[in-house]
Write a protein that holds these residues in place. Structure first.
Motif, PDB file in Angstrom:
ATOM      1  N   TYR A 185       0.930  -1.355   0.105  1.00 29.91           N
ATOM      2  CA  TYR A 185      -0.022  -0.261  -0.089  1.00 29.91           C
ATOM      3  C   TYR A 185       0.861   1.282  -0.039  1.00 29.91           C
ATOM      4  O   TYR A 185       0.664   2.273  -0.914  1.00 29.91           O
ATOM      5  CB  TYR A 185      -1.013  -0.069   1.174  1.00 29.91           C
ATOM      6  N   TYR A 186       1.772   1.376   1.041  1.00 28.77           N
ATOM      7  CA  TYR A 186       2.596   2.461   0.948  1.00 28.77           C
ATOM      8  C   TYR A 186       3.755   2.841  -0.020  1.00 28.77           C
ATOM      9  O   TYR A 186       3.559   3.853  -0.688  1.00 28.77           O
ATOM     10  CB  TYR A 186       3.291   2.635   2.383  1.00 28.77           C
ATOM     11  N   THR A 189       1.704   3.659  -3.098  1.00 31.66           N
ATOM     12  CA  THR A 189       1.023   4.996  -3.157  1.00 31.66           C
ATOM     13  C   THR A 189       2.322   6.200  -3.311  1.00 31.66           C
ATOM     14  O   THR A 189       2.058   7.010  -4.138  1.00 31.66           O
ATOM     15  CB  THR A 189       0.516   5.204  -1.755  1.00 31.66           C
ATOM     16  N   GLN A 193       2.598   9.181  -6.290  1.00 36.66           N
ATOM     17  CA  GLN A 193       2.804  10.466  -5.779  1.00 36.66           C
ATOM     18  C   GLN A 193       4.214  11.132  -6.531  1.00 36.66           C
ATOM     19  O   GLN A 193       4.126  12.081  -6.940  1.00 36.66           O
ATOM     20  CB  GLN A 193       2.980  10.509  -4.128  1.00 36.66           C
ATOM     21  N   VAL A 315      -5.030   5.966   3.057  1.00 35.83           N
ATOM     22  CA  VAL A 315      -3.929   5.236   1.883  1.00 35.83           C
ATOM     23  C   VAL A 315      -4.776   3.867   1.502  1.00 35.83           C
ATOM     24  O   VAL A 315      -4.761   3.842   0.310  1.00 35.83           O
ATOM     25  CB  VAL A 315      -2.587   4.688   2.713  1.00 35.83           C
ATOM     26  N   ASN A 318      -7.343   4.620  -1.128  1.00 34.95           N
ATOM     27  CA  ASN A 318      -6.897   4.927  -2.750  1.00 34.95           C
ATOM     28  C   ASN A 318      -6.835   3.559  -3.625  1.00 34.95           C
ATOM     29  O   ASN A 318      -6.826   3.841  -4.728  1.00 34.95           O
ATOM     30  CB  ASN A 318      -5.521   5.643  -2.547  1.00 34.95           C
TER      31      ASN A 318
END
Length: 321
Positions: A185-186, A189, A193, A315, A318
């Motif tokens: 996930y992080y 993401t 970005q 998060v 998304n």
């Protein structure tokens, strides 16, 4: 924290075959507490090691709670949540994304979060076997492991994000699990970005199943880039020399709230309190803390940080959560 790089598709079905006492059919009646508590664990590292270490959890928690506790290692993060939703598990130790998903999908109650190295947060590490592409400076060796882009000195993330921009669409990435915060996930993401792309569409996401396997997949040259918690390399470096020689950490994600413990919302308030108190006592007991460290490298437990989990939920949303 939490060995072969066997890539697998993450199933949504739990691999548990459990038989618990059934509650009454009247949905308006208070649920009866179970005669046994099933503790669901996720495969963040070597499954055999976690399974063996979990015996200490079973013993300590059973004595403290007064109900037999049985630990089950699920096949994936998603499977642990499915088990709670199906009332096949009453307690789970999950990452932050799993905690908010269990809250939303299984009416679970987050109660405690882990502490490591004196902190309630951690970060993803990005690593590669191609430092010429992803390292903008000289590779440094610290305690036998390799770093670049300032990651050797950075205690928190983000770091090295300029290098993340060099990961082109179509690149095969050794992620961990579709339910992992640090392992999917992080970092996904963060890539979006930094680049403006859509990681769900633009990257060739491969899922190793656990953090150890993601490291090994890059060490053995199966994929050019991978992710894990910081520093999963320590778990496998002794068994695979290429981890120390060929795997270079080149970036970190933003800080992520630590994993924690959720309890089924269908349990009585009294039993939920007993479970929470038992884990809290375990973290304060020398033998109990040793067991927690053996399972997931936990150094302490604190009350859940609701605000941090709200950020994790943002998060998760998304990704269509």
């Amino acid at each position: 924290m939490l060995r072969t790089p066997r890539l697998l598709a993450v199933g949504a079905a739990a691999s548990l075959a459990l038989s618990l006492a059934a509650c009454g059919e009247d949905s308006t009646a208070p649920a009866e507490d179970p005669e046994e508590i099933v503790l669901s664990l996720v495969p963040s590292g070597d499954v055999d090691s976690i399974t063996e270490s979990a015996k200490g959890l079973e013993s300590f928690l059973s004595d403290r709670i007064g109900i037999p506790v049985r630990a089950e290692v699920t096949e994936s993060y998603a499977a642990a949540i499915v088990a709670m939703k199906a009332d096949q598990a009453q307690v789970a130790m999950l990452g932050p994304i799993g905690m908010v998903q269990a809250e939303d999908q299984a009416r679970a109650v987050p109660v405690l979060q882990s502490v490591r190295f004196g902190s309630g947060t951690y970060h993803t590490q990005w690593f590669t076997n191609d430092p010429e592409t992803y390292c903008a400076d000289e590779v440094k060796v610290v305690e036998g492991l390799k770093y670049c882009n300032g990651t050797d000195a950075a205690e928190t993330g983000p770091a090295g994000e300029e290098a993340i921009a060099k990961i082109k669409p179509g690149t095969s990435i050794a992620f961990v699990d579709q339910g992992s915060a640090a392992g999917y996930y992080y970092p996904a993401t963060q890539w979006g970005q930094v680049t403006g792309g859509d990681a769900l569409v633009d990257l060739d996401a491969q899922f190793a199943g656990d953090h150890d396997a993601a490291v090994l997949a890059v060490a053995r040259g199966d994929y050019p880039v991978g992710v894990s918690f910081d520093d999963a390399r320590e778990e496998v470096a002794a068994d695979e020399p290429k981890v120390a020689s060929d795997v270079v950490v080149f970036a970190y994600s933003a800080e992520i709230p630590n994993d924690g413990i959720v309890v089924a919302g269908g349990l009585s308030k009294e039993l939920r309190t007993k479970v929470t108190d038992a884990f809290t006592a375990m973290a304060k007991d020398p033998k109990g803390l040793k067991t927690l460290a053996a399972v997931y490298d936990i150094e302490g437990l604190t009350p859940v940080d609701a605000e941090a989990l709200k950020k994790a939920k943002a998060v998760e949303e998304n990704f269509g959560g």
